[in-house]
Design a protein around this motif. Structure first.
Motif, PDB file in Angstrom:
ATOM      1  N   SER A 129      -5.425  -8.012 -50.056  1.00 14.18           N
ATOM      2  CA  SER A 129      -4.724  -6.907 -49.411  1.00 14.18           C
ATOM      3  C   SER A 129      -5.199  -6.819 -47.970  1.00 14.18           C
ATOM      4  CB  SER A 129      -5.020  -5.591 -50.140  1.00 14.18           C
ATOM      5  OG  SER A 129      -4.432  -4.488 -49.480  1.00 14.18           O
ATOM      6  N   ARG A 130      -4.291  -6.436 -47.077  1.00 15.60           N
ATOM      7  CA  ARG A 130      -4.676  -6.240 -45.689  1.00 15.60           C
ATOM      8  C   ARG A 130      -5.792  -5.212 -45.592  1.00 15.60           C
ATOM      9  NH1 ARG A 130      -2.946  -9.941 -41.805  1.00 15.60           N
ATOM     10  NH2 ARG A 130      -0.815 -10.606 -42.319  1.00 15.60           N
ATOM     11  N   ALA A 131      -6.731  -5.422 -44.689  1.00 18.39           N
ATOM     12  CA  ALA A 131      -7.886  -4.531 -44.576  1.00 18.39           C
ATOM     13  C   ALA A 131      -7.479  -3.110 -44.202  1.00 18.39           C
ATOM     14  CB  ALA A 131      -8.877  -5.085 -43.550  1.00 18.39           C
ATOM     15  N   ASN A 132      -6.350  -2.947 -43.534  1.00 23.95           N
ATOM     16  CA  ASN A 132      -5.903  -1.617 -43.130  1.00 23.95           C
ATOM     17  C   ASN A 132      -4.854  -1.033 -44.060  1.00 23.95           C
ATOM     18  OD1 ASN A 132      -3.827  -3.339 -42.509  1.00 23.95           O
ATOM     19  ND2 ASN A 132      -3.533  -2.617 -40.397  1.00 23.95           N
ATOM     20  N   TRP A 149      -8.497  -9.381 -44.110  1.00 25.95           N
ATOM     21  CA  TRP A 149      -8.100  -9.218 -45.508  1.00 25.95           C
ATOM     22  C   TRP A 149      -9.266  -8.707 -46.349  1.00 25.95           C
ATOM     23  CZ3 TRP A 149      -3.082 -10.069 -47.047  1.00 25.95           C
ATOM     24  CH2 TRP A 149      -2.258 -10.753 -46.154  1.00 25.95           C
ATOM     25  N   VAL A 150      -8.922  -8.180 -47.522  1.00 25.06           N
ATOM     26  CA  VAL A 150      -9.904  -7.814 -48.535  1.00 25.06           C
ATOM     27  C   VAL A 150      -9.526  -8.528 -49.821  1.00 25.06           C
ATOM     28  CG1 VAL A 150     -10.995  -5.961 -49.848  1.00 25.06           C
ATOM     29  CG2 VAL A 150     -10.252  -5.542 -47.495  1.00 25.06           C
ATOM     30  N   LEU A 151     -10.501  -9.251 -50.383  1.00 25.17           N
ATOM     31  CA  LEU A 151     -10.293  -9.929 -51.661  1.00 25.17           C
ATOM     32  C   LEU A 151     -10.784  -9.015 -52.780  1.00 25.17           C
ATOM     33  CD1 LEU A 151      -9.673 -12.655 -53.214  1.00 25.17           C
ATOM     34  CD2 LEU A 151     -12.128 -13.101 -53.023  1.00 25.17           C
ATOM     35  N   PHE A 152      -9.912  -8.712 -53.730  1.00 25.49           N
ATOM     36  CA  PHE A 152     -10.254  -7.892 -54.886  1.00 25.49           C
ATOM     37  C   PHE A 152     -10.236  -8.758 -56.136  1.00 25.49           C
ATOM     38  CE2 PHE A 152      -8.397  -4.844 -51.899  1.00 25.49           C
ATOM     39  CZ  PHE A 152      -9.267  -3.764 -51.985  1.00 25.49           C
ATOM     40  N   TRP A 153     -11.023  -8.340 -57.127  1.00 25.05           N
ATOM     41  CA  TRP A 153     -10.942  -9.012 -58.415  1.00 25.05           C
ATOM     42  C   TRP A 153     -11.323  -8.060 -59.552  1.00 25.05           C
ATOM     43  CZ3 TRP A 153     -15.183  -9.571 -55.258  1.00 25.05           C
ATOM     44  CH2 TRP A 153     -16.432  -9.358 -55.831  1.00 25.05           C
ATOM     45  N   CYS A 154     -10.800  -8.352 -60.727  1.00 25.97           N
ATOM     46  CA  CYS A 154     -11.165  -7.672 -61.975  1.00 25.97           C
ATOM     47  C   CYS A 154     -11.633  -8.730 -62.953  1.00 25.97           C
ATOM     48  CB  CYS A 154      -9.972  -6.917 -62.556  1.00 25.97           C
ATOM     49  SG  CYS A 154      -9.463  -5.472 -61.619  1.00 25.97           S
ATOM     50  N   TYR A 199      -7.099   0.507 -54.940  1.00 24.53           N
ATOM     51  CA  TYR A 199      -7.574  -0.773 -55.462  1.00 24.53           C
ATOM     52  C   TYR A 199      -9.092  -0.757 -55.679  1.00 24.53           C
ATOM     53  CZ  TYR A 199      -3.045  -2.975 -54.414  1.00 24.53           C
ATOM     54  OH  TYR A 199      -1.709  -3.325 -54.387  1.00 24.53           O
ATOM     55  N   PHE A 200      -9.824  -0.156 -54.746  1.00 22.69           N
ATOM     56  CA  PHE A 200     -11.285  -0.107 -54.871  1.00 22.69           C
ATOM     57  C   PHE A 200     -11.687   0.508 -56.214  1.00 22.69           C
ATOM     58  CE2 PHE A 200     -11.573   0.212 -49.992  1.00 22.69           C
ATOM     59  CZ  PHE A 200     -11.739  -1.155 -49.880  1.00 22.69           C
ATOM     60  N   GLU A 201     -10.975   1.566 -56.631  1.00 20.79           N
ATOM     61  CA  GLU A 201     -11.333   2.300 -57.844  1.00 20.79           C
ATOM     62  C   GLU A 201     -11.026   1.509 -59.111  1.00 20.79           C
ATOM     63  OE1 GLU A 201      -8.999   5.776 -57.312  1.00 20.79           O
ATOM     64  OE2 GLU A 201     -10.485   6.809 -56.060  1.00 20.79           O
ATOM     65  N   ARG A 202     -10.137   0.538 -59.025  1.00 21.66           N
ATOM     66  CA  ARG A 202      -9.695  -0.179 -60.221  1.00 21.66           C
ATOM     67  C   ARG A 202     -10.216  -1.610 -60.309  1.00 21.66           C
ATOM     68  NH1 ARG A 202      -7.152   3.870 -58.946  1.00 21.66           N
ATOM     69  NH2 ARG A 202      -6.027   5.176 -60.424  1.00 21.66           N
ATOM     70  N   SER A 203     -10.843  -2.092 -59.274  1.00 24.42           N
ATOM     71  CA  SER A 203     -11.340  -3.467 -59.277  1.00 24.42           C
ATOM     72  C   SER A 203     -12.797  -3.520 -59.703  1.00 24.42           C
ATOM     73  CB  SER A 203     -11.184  -4.076 -57.881  1.00 24.42           C
ATOM     74  OG  SER A 203     -11.950  -3.353 -56.941  1.00 24.42           O
ATOM     75  N   THR A 204     -13.207  -4.696 -60.160  1.00 23.84           N
ATOM     76  CA  THR A 204     -14.618  -4.914 -60.458  1.00 23.84           C
ATOM     77  C   THR A 204     -15.421  -5.032 -59.169  1.00 23.84           C
ATOM     78  OG1 THR A 204     -13.991  -6.096 -62.469  1.00 23.84           O
ATOM     79  CG2 THR A 204     -16.239  -6.417 -61.668  1.00 23.84           C
ATOM     80  N   GLY A 205     -14.819  -5.649 -58.156  1.00 21.39           N
ATOM     81  CA  GLY A 205     -15.497  -5.811 -56.880  1.00 21.39           C
ATOM     82  C   GLY A 205     -14.519  -6.227 -55.802  1.00 21.39           C
ATOM     83  N   HIS A 206     -15.027  -6.303 -54.557  1.00 15.60           N
ATOM     84  CA  HIS A 206     -14.175  -6.715 -53.444  1.00 15.60           C
ATOM     85  C   HIS A 206     -15.033  -7.420 -52.402  1.00 15.60           C
ATOM     86  CE1 HIS A 206     -15.774  -2.877 -51.910  1.00 15.60           C
ATOM     87  NE2 HIS A 206     -15.582  -3.388 -50.705  1.00 15.60           N
ATOM     88  N   LEU A 207     -14.397  -8.203 -51.579  1.00 23.56           N
ATOM     89  CA  LEU A 207     -15.078  -8.956 -50.517  1.00 23.56           C
ATOM     90  C   LEU A 207     -14.190  -8.944 -49.279  1.00 23.56           C
ATOM     91  CD1 LEU A 207     -17.415 -10.886 -49.668  1.00 23.56           C
ATOM     92  CD2 LEU A 207     -15.954 -12.782 -50.434  1.00 23.56           C
ATOM     93  N   ARG A 208     -14.738  -8.472 -48.162  1.00 25.08           N
ATOM     94  CA  ARG A 208     -13.971  -8.455 -46.919  1.00 25.08           C
ATOM     95  C   ARG A 208     -13.968  -9.858 -46.310  1.00 25.08           C
ATOM     96  NH1 ARG A 208     -12.522  -3.437 -45.341  1.00 25.08           N
ATOM     97  NH2 ARG A 208     -13.610  -1.692 -46.320  1.00 25.08           N
ATOM     98  N   MET A 209     -12.751 -10.297 -45.926  1.00 21.27           N
ATOM     99  CA  MET A 209     -12.575 -11.628 -45.348  1.00 21.27           C
ATOM    100  C   MET A 209     -11.713 -11.495 -44.096  1.00 21.27           C
ATOM    101  SD  MET A 209     -11.906 -13.764 -48.878  1.00 21.27           S
ATOM    102  CE  MET A 209     -12.178 -15.335 -48.079  1.00 21.27           C
ATOM    103  N   GLY A 210     -12.322 -11.115 -42.992  1.00 29.07           N
ATOM    104  CA  GLY A 210     -11.580 -10.948 -41.756  1.00 29.07           C
ATOM    105  C   GLY A 210     -10.606  -9.777 -41.856  1.00 29.07           C
TER     106      GLY A 210
END
Length: 627
Positions: free
Chosen positions: A552-555, A575-580, A562-573
């Motif tokens: 997802s776009r960082a903005n 973008w933000v990478l989410f995963w469950c 998404y933060f509340e429903r994901s196991t974790g996230h990683l900022r990539m420039g």
């Protein structure tokens, strides 16, 4: 950023109120506008009267979003009153007119007596109604708690019609009618004790039997037809009470074929009233704006009898859930889950929740006659403040799409958590690209994202990589998941990539988002667990769970969700990478860690984020550029 109307409401109204009322108003409206930080004008809670203190805290706990606030204001047609005019302005205007005109105008511009503070705060153009079933027996203290909740709703512009019942009063026994009337008057007394104006309506307002003409309707219904009915002329006492600002309180009585007033099941009275009030409102002209674009001819001061909410207040709370070990369902999609909930209702719950299934049937019947945006809530008498949250946000007290581990571990879910019920939409899972209605999916994506789809590259990617699509209703929402296993090293688990998650703007806020995410959970990272065996047309919980990854776009303002429903996230420039993580694997690891000192980073986790990031960032955009 708040709209001009939202900014000007506190400034224009509060000037006409006394100091304490003005403080109460500013605290209330700051909350309604979902300002996360309290403005300096909000008073200390000790400076507010106890009743107002309790009310303000209940509104604060509702924590509505800006979208919730806008929807709430739209329901009640809340508009800012015109700014107060200064005396010198009025004098200049009158002097600029001829003498005769001035003599006519002067009496009209004289200061008018201010209405009570709550009416000044709200003063809805169209007052709305709710049907409330008060399912006793309750102690006096419990009745007082319920009455306080009704007063809160009245402060927010919702006028309740109460149907009172006491299941401990045996049917057909001596003194049955007098006992029911006494119970009704006890609720009236409690309401007046809390400062409300209540009116007992002790005569029967519904009639036994189906409504004339129902048996001639050839179309099959997906709900039960009420076993009682009412005509607009029968609602005269209810309408009169609501117009006078009084809460009608009704015993469960009905007229039989001999015009005798007899006690009936309160569910029959509630269902008949919901249908009758909705039909009467249609005759009054309410609800026509959405159909033909013409404003109703009814005066704006009249009351829209269409029930906006159905509230079932009892001792047992919501409907027990097979997925939560008997704790309540949070959100029920009646269209797709009704039969499954009945089939999975454990016999042992009949002793603790004896009326759960009958109330489920009642909600299904009533919502069929209510607007699509309406909801029903089953709530314990211990949670009167939950009614405020339901009214303002029209959402469950706790989102059903939150991770199960979060709900189970921190104790936020209790036996008294309310169950919210919506008419909902059918949910189905499509696995073949050939079965997708491409025109409808294209329309959904473009409306949801506000961009033009690059159809050539998008459909080619769907044809090559599609895993499944979860579709809500007639493409009111969709979650598109692709299979990226071929591009991920074999040392990692197969990855499901959430390519698109979209809901039509007209269905945002009606529960479709949560219904869609729960189905997505059941088909991907939640697969293999008992609580994923939902009737969504997919694998019914059978299979091996897979990690779900998306970007997802960082903005993107949706990221908080998404933060509340994901196991974790990683900022990539940018973008933000989410995963469950697959939940079956997490439960296995959790069991191992209980008996051994394991690191917080397992062997299978090393290097997977960089691998996912490399794969995800190579996925091409689905949108046309500069369009």
């Amino acid at each position: 950023m708040l709209s001009h109307a939202a900014r000007c409401i506190p400034r224009t109204v509060a000037t006409n109120l006394n100091s304490r009322s003005g403080q109460t108003f500013r605290a209330f409206y700051a909350t309604i506008q979902s300002l996360r930080r309290a403005p300096p004008s909000i008073p200390e809670l000790d400076d507010i009267d106890p009743a107002d203190n309790d009310f303000i805290m209940s509104v604060l706990r509702a924590n509505p979003s800006l979208r919730d606030t806008q929807a709430y204001r739209a329901y009640f047609n809340l508009v800012p009153p015109p700014p107060p005019r200064k005396p010198d302005e009025l004098q200049k205007e009158s002097m600029a007119k001829p003498q005769a005109a001035r003599e006519t105008l002067l009496p009209e511009v004289a200061p008018q007596t201010q209405s009570p503070v709550i009416a000044s705060i709200l003063n809805p153009i169209h007052r709305r109604t709710a049907l409330v079933k008060v399912q006793g027996p309750f102690t006096d203290r419990q009745v007082d708690s319920i009455a306080r909740g009704m007063v809160y709703l009245e402060k927010l512009g919702l006028l309740s019609v109460l149907v009172v019942d006491n299941y401990s009063i045996p049917k057909g026994g001596d003194g049955e009618r007098s006992a029911i009337v006494e119970e009704t008057m006890r609720v009236v007394t409690a309401l007046e004790k809390q400062g409300a104006r209540a009116r007992p309506v002790l005569g029967a307002v519904v009639r036994l039997g189906p409504k004339p003409g129902d048996e001639e309707d050839p179309e099959p219904q997906d709900h039960s037809i009420p076993e009682a009915h009412t005509f607009p002329s029968d609602l005269v006492h209810i309408r009169s009470a609501l117009r006078a600002g009084e809460i009608p309180v009704i015993p469960p009585l009905a007229l039989d074929s001999f015009c005798r007033s007899v006690r009936v099941d309160s569910n029959d009275v509630v269902a008949a009233l919901v249908r009758g009030m909705a039909e009467a409102a249609a005759l009054d002209g309410f609800g026509q704006t959405q159909k033909d674009g013409v404003e109703p001819s009814t005066p704006s001061e009249d009351i829209d009898l269409t029930p906006l909410r159905l509230m079932i207040i009892n001792k047992e709370g919501g409907v027990p859930s097979y997925a939560r070990s008997g704790l309540p369902h949070l959100l029920v999609n009646l269209t797709s889950e009704y039969t499954y909930i009945r089939d999975t209702f454990d016999k042992q719950w009949k002793s603790t929740h004896p009326s759960a299934m009958s109330n489920l049937d009642l909600a299904r019947t009533c919502l069929a006659y209510m607007p699509p945006t309406s909801s029903a809530v089953m709530v314990s008498h211990r949670s009167p403040s939950s009614l405020i949250a339901n009214l303002i946000t029209n959402k469950p007290a706790i989102s059903s799409s939150l991770p199960h581990a979060m709900l189970e571990s921190n104790g936020v879910l209790t036996a008294h958590t309310p169950t919210l019920l919506r008419r909902g939409l059918p949910i189905r899972v499509i696995r073949s690209p050939a079965d997708i209605d491409r025109a409808k999916l294209k329309n959904l994506l473009e409306q949801s994202f506000g961009r033009k789809l690059d159809e050539g590259s998008f459909w080619k990617r769907i044809d090559d990589y599609l895993d499944f699509v979860v579709v809500a209703g007639d493409y009111a929402g969709a979650a598109i998941v692709t299979n990226e296993s071929a591009t991920v090293p074999s040392s990692f688990s197969p990855v499901a990539y959430l390519d698109k998650f979209a809901v039509l703007p007209s269905h945002q806020g009606d529960g479709t988002v949560d219904f869609l995410w729960v189905a997505l959970h059941d088909e991907s990272y939640g697969l293999g667990l008992p609580f994923s065996a939902n009737p969504n047309g997919g694998k019914q919980g059978v299979g091996q769970g897979r990690d779900l990854v998306w970007r997802s776009r960082a903005n993107n303002p949706v990221n908080k969700w998404y933060f509340e429903r994901s196991t974790g996230h990683l900022r990539m420039g940018d973008w933000v990478l989410f995963w469950c993580d697959a939940e079956v694997r997490l439960k296995t690891v959790e069991g191992r860690r209980a008996n051994a000192g394991l690191s917080y980073l397992e062997d299978w986790e090393h290097g997977r984020l960089s691998s996912w990031g490399e794969v995800v960032m190579k996925i091409p955009s689905s949108w046309k550029q500069n369009v």
